[in-house]
Each structure stands twice: as structure tokens, then as C-alpha cells.
Enzyme design. Structure first.
Site, PDB file in Angstrom:
ATOM      1  N   ASP A 280       3.971  -1.300 -11.073  1.00  0.00           N
ATOM      2  CA  ASP A 280       2.467  -1.248 -10.560  1.00  0.00           C
ATOM      3  C   ASP A 280       1.771  -2.269 -10.603  1.00  0.00           C
ATOM      4  OD1 ASP A 280       0.459   0.149  -9.209  1.00  0.00           O
ATOM      5  OD2 ASP A 280       0.373   1.795 -10.578  1.00  0.00           O
TER       6      ASP A 280
HETATM    7  C1  BGC Z   1      -1.889   1.798  -8.018  1.00  0.00           C
HETATM    8  C2  BGC Z   1      -0.708   2.086  -7.153  1.00  0.00           C
HETATM    9  C3  BGC Z   1      -0.675   1.539  -5.837  1.00  0.00           C
HETATM   10  C4  BGC Z   1      -1.017  -0.014  -6.039  1.00  0.00           C
HETATM   11  C5  BGC Z   1      -1.121  -0.764  -4.765  1.00  0.00           C
HETATM   12  C6  BGC Z   1      -2.190   0.320  -7.992  1.00  0.00           C
HETATM   13  O1  BGC Z   1      -3.321   0.025  -8.752  1.00  0.00           O
HETATM   14  O2  BGC Z   1      -1.894   2.516  -9.117  1.00  0.00           O
HETATM   15  O3  BGC Z   1      -0.519   3.588  -6.774  1.00  0.00           O
HETATM   16  O4  BGC Z   1       0.203   1.730  -4.924  1.00  0.00           O
HETATM   17  O5  BGC Z   1      -1.917  -0.311  -6.789  1.00  0.00           O
HETATM   18  O6  BGC Z   1      -2.070  -0.635  -4.049  1.00  0.00           O
END
Ligand code: BGC
Length: 740
Positions: A280
Site C-alpha cells: 500500500d
Molecule cells: C490506499 C489504497 C490505494 C492507494 C493508492 C492508499 O492510501 O490505502 O487503497 O489504492 O493509496 O491510491
């Protein structure tokens, strides 16, 4: 001709094999040519310079790094022009390995669909798949290869803002929806220009963050992990999800990003996942804050060794991984495996053959305003609306009410953007292409008899607008109030300790209700909210979530009976924050309370009900459905026999309607405690007024299985209750024994 067809059928498996082999051979030859630095580059993902969905790391000369082969993928880059611009840079690298473009296409791209939690309320798998399909068509036409969806985290805590992205609290419903979404995104398969790679996230158990606080810790038994939190991930994998994303939380003390048990043992081991795992945003580097990694180098080593293949935005891999390999702390074979997984997807997407495959301006233009997509969005929006309450059949409003005066009151009556919800995209022409509730009610009944007052803002304490609202309510024959949350109140990093209707909105409802007019309240929100006074005093309530581009039209259709609502809640609605976590499939205690007056040394609250305000599966229709008792094909079964449970459902009301008939099972005694009921099936049926239908459920021993104390998945002999009904709270029950 027949011979040719037969030969083709006969050769097909070999052709498929040859195709596979080709990818493997091509993979081998690319990998052989790659330097260690180039391999590490593939395991690195950066955010595009145009927008961000997390905290940015400021180094950059990002574009130069792409040319140097230091970047395998970009996120937050969309549009044919921009993706082409960056792909051009990748084509200047030594090996011309194409970039992958990833984006959070959570509920639509150009056409915004209802938020995923709202879609889940439709219990309509076909419609949900179609929604994901359309999102993929539009996003892929804009150069996107990969969506960071579906989010399949089970969520039992509405304080957690990310409940809006998932399918709610139930593993069975959640698994079916996960599958539908993956199928929708990936369409006829990777390699088609309208298919985007799906990404099942956040692996795993992110929805159980302590206190509903985003990014927080998770501590749970492995049994609960396997029984409740993992099934939707397994379903996504079985449906072919190309990628997984790990997660911000630690699980039982080990951050998910460096969790070997999750990523290597379960996902890539037991489940034999062939795709790749992306971290993530920044989660590799954030293990320093967790107190699990000393520094970024340590973090890169821990994450990579545990099976995290691509580092989103923490720069830990790009800065350290090559050195870690040189020092023998990460084996070259581990890096090779990660790179092979990433490149395989690039091959399967057809990007090695044509890196610009998704850069087609004509297609982008063609999908920009696709009327069929808007129709599907409206259909999905209508199916997502939940009728929570409808006393004395106040709804639907008659169109002839146009003769009467209708007061439209509330901060969301004229709003456009709020209905799009979190994780949606803003386009320059939104204010002209999206309508408000005010516009749509006018279309239904004509404008001359409509009155409007905002009453208050969504979230401040001023009551300055109350008098005006009260005055028009006095003057009107019917009042429609549109209240709820702003679109940025529920989403990532939007955890709340107080999930009551924000600001003074419920006070406004009280003040307006005091005028004694028939009143309908519409609540638009991304999560279950608390609005007890409204529930207890207002005759008609529709939960309208955030419904997307055609949301206002969908609401007006439901208000005026052009559509009979059939949505069912995918999450329990608490009556107070103190009840959270609250979910229908709980374990009984040794001292269960049988009602709210049964409190003496019982498992109860002395100051509040133990029951949710609205139960999982609840949702009314303008018509009424009557359920017969449950008939079982046998009351005593043996071994792998099959059971049929049936009920007759009759539409006893005046309107044609759709009902979601729900099947729950309880295992009465187990070697470990079993939930009081678990959803095991449902059918969405359409009944004309006066019509009856027999609904059959086939139950097998698979439906009785659970994880025992040794994490073995099996069923046990004994007594079972089979429950069928209109919600988790309102069921008819039959009993049987089933022995091995
Ligand atoms: C989120 C993800 C997301 C990623 C990219 C993160 O902060 O938890 O779900 O896909 O950002 O935007």
C-alpha cells in the site's frame, strides 16, 4: 469444416500451452538480459506528478528515473496523452520494458457509480459486475491498465471511513461481490483492451483496525481471520484477480506488508497465487513507524522477503534492494520471482507487444460520454437505495402530488458533487451534466408547487436557516428532507468517533417535523450513520448513500414510485457508537439477553439496547411480502446428502416488487462456538402484486463447514437451524439433524 472445428478443439489446449510457454520463454529471455538495478526498478512504483492519494515523498526527477529504468509502474496517471508521455520515456530505457499504469477506479471513472457499499446493498451480482465492467471500459480507454480494486475488506465497524469501499460485514455476500467485481474489471481476460487488472485489497484484515481508526493495528485469532476476513480474498483470487495489495495494519504484531504468513504461506503458497503483490502507499517505509523496521533498508528487506513484490511510493526498494541482494540479505531468486510475477502481467496485458495499446484517443473520446453507461449507472443507483421505514405507506408519493405543495429542505437538496462520494473523479463539466434532487423532483411534478430551503449546512452549528425551513414546511402539504454527509466525510483517513448525522441536521429534522406535515427523510452517506430521533419520529426514511452521476434521478424515481426499492443493508446500523463493533453473525454468550428488558446479570448494556437500529439484510419495499414456514426435504440427513429448503413468498401488497430472500444457517453445537446465524444463500426474486413463488435453496455439507480449533475446514455432525427470511432479524426457522 467439421474436421477443422474438431482439429481446432483438439489442438486448443496445446495452443493455449504454447501461448503460455511463449510468455514463460519470453519472460526468461527478458529476465536474463536484466541487470540487478533494472530488476529492482520493476519493483518500484511512483505516484504521477499530477495528483496524489497519499503523503508524497519529495525527491524526484521522476521523469529521469523512468528513462533510467528505475520505475516499473506509475499510479495516479490517467488519460491517453499523459500515459503516452510517460510510456514514451519507458521506451527510451535499455530494455524498453513498458510501464504499468495503476489507478483507484473504485466506483467508476467518467461515469461515477454508487459507492461500493451502496452497490452491495443491491445484492445484485449481475448489476455489480456490470458496474465494474463499465468502470474498466472507461478507465482502460483513458490509458489505465490496473485498478486498485476491489477492496474486499470485511467491515464491522462504521467508525472506519473505508467501509464505503467494500461490501460490508458479511463474508458470504462479500465473497460473491468480490468475485463479481473482479470478473467485471477483468472482463474477457487480460490482454483485451477493455480489461484492467483487478487488485484485491487490503491483504489482510484491515477492516478490523482497532477502534475503527484508519491505519491502526489488528489483533485477531487465526480462526476469525480464516473464517471471516480471508474468504472474500480467496473468492477474488478464484475469480482470477491479477494482483493483490497488502495493507497498512499490522496483524497480530507483524505488519501485513512484511507478513510472511499472509503473503508467502497463504497467498502464494496454499492458494498458489500467480500474480504479484503491491504494497500500500508507503507501507513498506511505514514499518519504521510501526517499530518493525530499523530503516528503509531493513523495511525493503523485510517486505521483499515476506512476499511484497512492488513498493508503492516508499522508495525503500529503489534505494536499497540492490545492495541487500549484494549483501545476501535478499536472495536473487526472491527478486527474480517478484520481477517475473510483475513482467508476466505486463506480458499478459499485451504491453510488451504494444506498449501503447491503451493509448487510443478515438476510443478515449468514444467512451467519454457513453449513454449506455449512464443508463446502467441509474439502474445500479436505483437498486442500491434502501427503504428503511415507510409508515402508513407514505411512500411512494403520487405524481398527482404535483397539485400540492412540496417543500424540499436540507443541505443536500441542491447539491451535485456530494452524491459522487469519496474516491470519485471530478470533471470540468460536472455542474452541467449532473443534476440535483431539486432538478429531478421538478421534472416529476413541475416546478410551480415546489418550495426550497437549505435549513443548515451539512456540518456546522448555525441554525440561522431553520426559520425559513420551518416557514416553508408550514406552507407545504408534504416535506422531503435531504440530509447526510459531505463526500469527504467517509473514506480513507476519515475515521470518526461520532457517526451521528453531522452538524445540526437532526435538529433541523426535529424542528420541521414539529410542523406536523407528512415527511420523508433521505439520508446520503458513505457509512451507516446514527439518527435515532429521525427513526423514531419520521414516518418514511430512504437511505440513499452516495449514488453517483445519476443519483438524483434514481432518488426521484423511488420517491415517486417509478421504481420500487429493493435494497437490503449490507451492514448493521448501530443505535449508538458504544455498540460498535456490531454485526449479525456474532457468537452467543453464556448469558445471552433475550430482549432489552432481560438485563439482570446478562450480556447486555444497562444503558442501551443490544440490538442494531437496523439489522443486516433489512430493507423494505412499497409492497409487502409474506413468507410461509420453511419446508425441508428431510429432517435427518446423512453424509453428503443434499437438503432442499423451500419457502413460498407471496406479494400481498398493491405493487409489483423485488425481494431478496435470505438463507441463514446455525450450527447448534460445535467443537468451537458457532455464530447465531450465518448467511449461506440468497435469491433476488420479482413478484407481481398478488403473485406467489416457491423459493428453493439447495444446501450441501459445504454450507456447514467452518474452521475448527486446528484450522481444519470441515463440518461436524449435529443439529442445525435453517432460517429463511426478509432480513437477518426476520426469519422463519426449521430444524434438522445432519450426521456424518
Ligand atoms: C490506499 C489504497 C490505494 C492507494 C493508492 C492508499 O492510501 O490505502 O487503497 O489504492 O493509496 O491510491
Amino acid at each position: 469444416m467439421r474436421f477443422l472445428i474438431l482439429a481446432f478443439i483438439f489442438l486448443l489446449p496445446q495452443l493455449v500451452n504454447a501461448q503460455k510457454k511463449t510468455i514463460d520463454q519470453r519472460l526468461d529471455s527478458v529476465l536474463r538480459l536484466m541487470t540487478l538495478d533494472e530488476k529492482v526498478g520493476q519493483m518500484n512504483q511512483y505516484n504521477g506528478p499530477w495528483s496524489a492519494t497519499g503523503p508524497l515523498t519529495n525527491d524526484d526527477n521522476l521523469l529521469t528515473q523512468i528513462k533510467e529504468g528505475k520505475v516499473g509502474s506509475m499510479l495516479n496517471v490517467t488519460g491517453v496523452a499523459r500515459t503516452r508521455e510517460l510510456q514514451d520515456l519507458a521506451m527510451q530505457t535499455r530494455l524498453r520494458i513498458p510501464l504499468l499504469f495503476g489507478q483507484d477506479i473504485i466506483h467508476g471513472y467518467r461515469t461515477t457509480f454508487p459507492i461500493p457499499l451502496a452497490e452491495a446493498a443491491s445484492w445484485d451480482l449481475e448489476a455489480i459486475e456490470r458496474s465494474a465492467r463499465i468502470a474498466a471500459i472507461e478507465a482502460s480507454a483513458a490509458g489505465v491498465h490496473w485498478t486498485f480494486a476491489p477492496m474486499v475488506d470485511i467491515a464491522r465497524d462504521p467508525r472506519w471511513g473505508r467501509v464505503m469501499e467494500g461490501a460490508g460485514e458479511d463474508p458470504y455476500l462479500g465473497s460473491l461481490i468480490a468475485k463479481a467485481r473482479v470478473k467485471g474489471f477483468q472482463g474477457k481476460g487480460l490482454g483485451n483492451t477493455d480489461a484492467v487488472m483487478a487488485c484485491a485489497k487490503h491483504f489482510a484484515a484491515y477492516g478490523a483496525a482497532v477502534g475503527g481508526r484508519d491505519y491502526n493495528s489488528v489483533d485477531m485469532s487465526l480462526r476469525q481471520l480464516h473464517e471471516v476476513y480471508l474468504p472474500p480474498f480467496k473468492a477474488a483470487l478464484d475469480a482470477g484477480a491479477a494482483t493483490f495489495m497488502n495493507s497498512f495494519n499490522d496483524l497480530n504484531g507483524i505488519p501485513a506488508t512484511a507478513n510472511k504468513y499472509l503473503q508467502r504461506d497463504i497467498l502464494k503458497g496454499q492458494w498458489n497465487f500467480k500474480g504479484f503483490v503491491v504494497s500500500d502507499w508507503g507501507s513498506v517505509g511505514e514499518m519504521i513507524n510501526h517499530g518493525y523496521a530499523k530503516d528503509n533498508k531493513d523495511a525493503s528487506m523485510l517486505a521483499t522477503n515476506a512476499g511484497s513484490d512492488m513498493d508503492m511510493e516508499s522508495r525503500s526498494n529503489i534505494q536499497n534492494l540492490a545492495q541487500l541482494v549484494k549483501e545476501g540479505k535478499v536472495k536473487m531468486s526472491v527478486v527474480d520471482d517478484a520481477v517475473r510475477r510483475i513482467l508476466r502481467k505486463k506480458f499478459e496485458m499485451g504491453l510488451f507487444d504494444d506498449p501503447y495499446k491503451f493509448c487510443n484517443e478515438a476510443r478515449e473520446k468514444e467512451q467519454w460520454n457513453n449513454p449506455a453507461h449512464l443508463d446502467a449507472e441509474k439502474d445500479m443507483a436505483r437498486k442500491s437505495i434502501v427503504l428503511l421505514k415507510n409508515e402508513n405507506q407514505l411512500l411512494p408519493l403520487k405524481k398527482a402530488e404535483g397539485q400540492k405543495k412540496i417543500a424540499l429542505i436540507g443541505p443536500l437538496v441542491r447539491s451535485i458533487k456530494e452524491h459522487l462520494g469519496f474516491w470519485s473523479y471530478d470533471w470540468p463539466d460536472d455542474s452541467t451534466r449532473i443534476t440535483s434532487l431539486w432538478d429531478e423532483v421538478q421534472k416529476k411534478v413541475g416546478g410551480d408547487k415546489l418550495l426550497y430551503a437549505k435549513g443548515c449546512n451539512i456540518n456546522d452549528s448555525s441554525k440561522a436557516g431553520f426559520d425559513e425551513a420551518i416557514a416553508i414546511a408550514k406552507d407545504a402539504d408534504i416535506v422531503i428532507m435531504s440530509v447526510g454527509e459531505a463526500r469527504d466525510m467517509t473514506g480513507e483517513a476519515k475515521s470518526k468517533s461520532n457517526i451521528h448525522l453531522p452538524g445540526v441536521q437532526e435538529e433541523l429534522i426535529r424542528a420541521v417535523t414539529a410542523m406536523g406535515k407528512p415527511i420523508v427523510v433521505l439520508i446520503s452517506a458513505g457509512r451507516p450513520l446514527i439518527f435515532n430521533w429521525t427513526v423514531d419520529h419520521v414516518p418514511a426514511i430512504l437511505y440513499t448513500w452516495w449514488l453517483g452521476t445519476k443519483g438524483a434521478e434514481a432518488i426521484a424515481d423511488v420517491l415517486f414510485g417509478d421504481y420500487n426499492p429493493s435494497g437490503k443493508l449490507p451492514m448493521s446500523f448501530p443505535g449508538t457508537e458504544g455498540q460498535i463493533p456490531i454485526y449479525y453473525n456474532y457468537y452467543n454468550t453464556g448469558r445471552p439477553a433475550t430482549s432489552d428488558s432481560d438485563r439482570f446479570y446478562r450480556s447486555a448494556y444497562i444503558d442501551f439496547s443490544i440490538y442494531p437500529k437496523f439489522a443486516f439484510g433489512h430493507g423494505l419495499s412499497y409492497t409487502n411480502f409474506n413468507y410461509s414456514s420453511v419446508t425441508l426435504s428431510s429432517k435427518s440427513l446423512k453424509g453428503n446428502q443434499k437438503l432442499t429448503a423451500s419457502v413460498i413468498v407471496t406479494n400481498t401488497g398493491k405493487y409489483d416488487g423485488t425481494e431478496v430472500v435470505q438463507l441463514y444457517i446455525r450450527d447448534m453445537v460445535g467443537s468451537v462456538v458457532r455464530p447465531v446465524k450465518e448467511l449461506k444463500g440468497f435469491q433476488k426474486i420479482i413478484l407481481k402484486a398478488g403473485e406467489s413463488k416457491t423459493v428453493l435453496f439447495t444446501i450441501t455439507t459445504d454450507d456447514l463447514k467452518f474452521y475448527n480449533n486446528d484450522l481444519k475446514y470441515d463440518w461436524e455432525s449435529g443439529e442445525f437451524e435453517i432460517m429463511v427470511g426478509t432480513s437477518s432479524k426476520d426469519v422463519k426457522t426449521a430444524k434438522l439433524t445432519w450426521n456424518k
